[in-house]
Design an enzyme around this catalytic site. Sequence first.
Site, short mmCIF file in Angstrom:
data_model
loop_
_atom_site.label_atom_id
_atom_site.label_comp_id
_atom_site.label_asym_id
_atom_site.label_seq_id
_atom_site.Cartn_x
_atom_site.Cartn_y
_atom_site.Cartn_z
N HIS A 28 -7.03 -4.28 10.28
CA HIS A 28 -6.85 -3.92 9.25
C HIS A 28 -5.45 -4.70 8.82
CE1 HIS A 28 -4.00 0.15 9.31
NE2 HIS A 28 -3.55 -0.99 8.66
N GLU A 58 -9.18 -2.08 5.41
CA GLU A 58 -9.91 -1.47 6.96
C GLU A 58 -10.89 -1.57 7.48
OE1 GLU A 58 -8.14 0.57 9.13
OE2 GLU A 58 -6.98 2.18 7.98
N ASN A 81 -6.97 -2.33 14.60
CA ASN A 81 -8.12 -2.91 13.92
C ASN A 81 -8.01 -3.65 12.91
OD1 ASN A 81 -6.76 -1.67 11.92
ND2 ASN A 81 -8.77 0.08 11.65
N ASP A 123 1.19 -1.40 -0.02
CA ASP A 123 -0.07 0.34 0.44
C ASP A 123 0.88 1.36 0.19
OD1 ASP A 123 0.84 -0.08 2.70
OD2 ASP A 123 -1.05 -0.53 3.64
C1 GLP Z 1 0.12 0.84 8.91
C2 GLP Z 1 -0.27 -0.03 7.19
C3 GLP Z 1 0.16 -1.52 7.30
C4 GLP Z 1 0.47 -1.82 8.44
C5 GLP Z 1 -0.35 -2.12 9.25
C6 GLP Z 1 0.61 -2.00 10.79
O1 GLP Z 1 -1.27 1.79 8.32
N1 GLP Z 1 -1.15 0.67 5.87
O2 GLP Z 1 0.04 -2.40 5.75
O3 GLP Z 1 0.77 -3.52 8.24
O4 GLP Z 1 -0.14 -0.22 9.42
O5 GLP Z 1 1.71 -0.51 10.92
P1 GLP Z 1 2.58 -0.88 12.03
O6 GLP Z 1 3.59 -2.21 11.79
O7 GLP Z 1 3.72 -0.01 12.45
O8 GLP Z 1 2.05 -1.24 13.23
#
Ligand code: GLP
Length: 266
Positions: free
Chosen positions: A164, A169, A162, A91
């Site tokens: 995702h 989402e 959450n 993403d």
């Molecule tokens: C973000 C990204 C995801 C990521 C997730 C966890 O918003 N869009 O691809 O895996 O949230 O992020 P983190 O590893 O910083 O907790």
Amino acid sequence: MGCALRNDGLVGRGTVHGNSLTMKSPALEIFPNAEAASERLATELVARVRANPELVLGLPTGSTPIQLYRKCVQAAQAGLDWSRVTTFNLDEYWPIAPSHEQSFTAFMHRELWQPAGLDPTRTFIPSGEVEPEAIALHCAAYETAIRQAGGIDVQFLGIGVNGHLGFNEPGADFAGRTDLVDLAEGTRQRAAASFAPVPVPRRGITMGIGTILEAREIVMMAFGADKAEAVQAAVQGEVGVHCPATALREHAQVKWWVDEAAAALL
Ligand code: GLP
């Protein structure tokens, strides 16, 4: 906020849920901390690249994969050739300039692509600066590029608090393809400090859950106490769009790599 936990399945055994569906518990390995999990993962990934220098990987951003990427860079410094590996990122924010230091493109350049010596013609990420009228075409081209590369061999994932996946989402269609989506308010709030003083983009382009589920193998990483509720819901809760990560239960080759803090509610 974690996804709602609607069932009480147990890890490590088949579970009969309220709707009478028998669910198989996913493979899950618990490590003392993120460092230990990342070390083992890196060792396995390095062996995979040695065995198949043209491996096709799906990659996440965020804090979760940072230690894994640092160990991949160390392997490159010790002589491992990453130049024939192809990578597809999950993403990117939209709109955002690739040069913005909070863009996932800049993150990947910094943390992996440049220091590990990946070939820029083999690193793919949705564009944060595609014009609105070109987004549908851009997303379709991303799907085509994945297919032309032969599909993703190993898709690495992090999980949002959450539940995702990428920017899919809660509410996202499990059959969804790469598309422009709205970010949850909580997702924007968690990123707010790093974007300040400018606001976090309201949207992003993400591989769809359907795209993610086509990978031949999925490695989900979850570290830290703030992921515990999401991990519990994803692994033990009812499968549904309220928690995107429950979609992984529809895939035959998924392994969860979690630390003790993220596994605390299992
Ligand atoms: C973000 C990204 C995801 C990521 C997730 C966890 O918003 N869009 O691809 O895996 O949230 O992020 P983190 O590893 O910083 O907790």
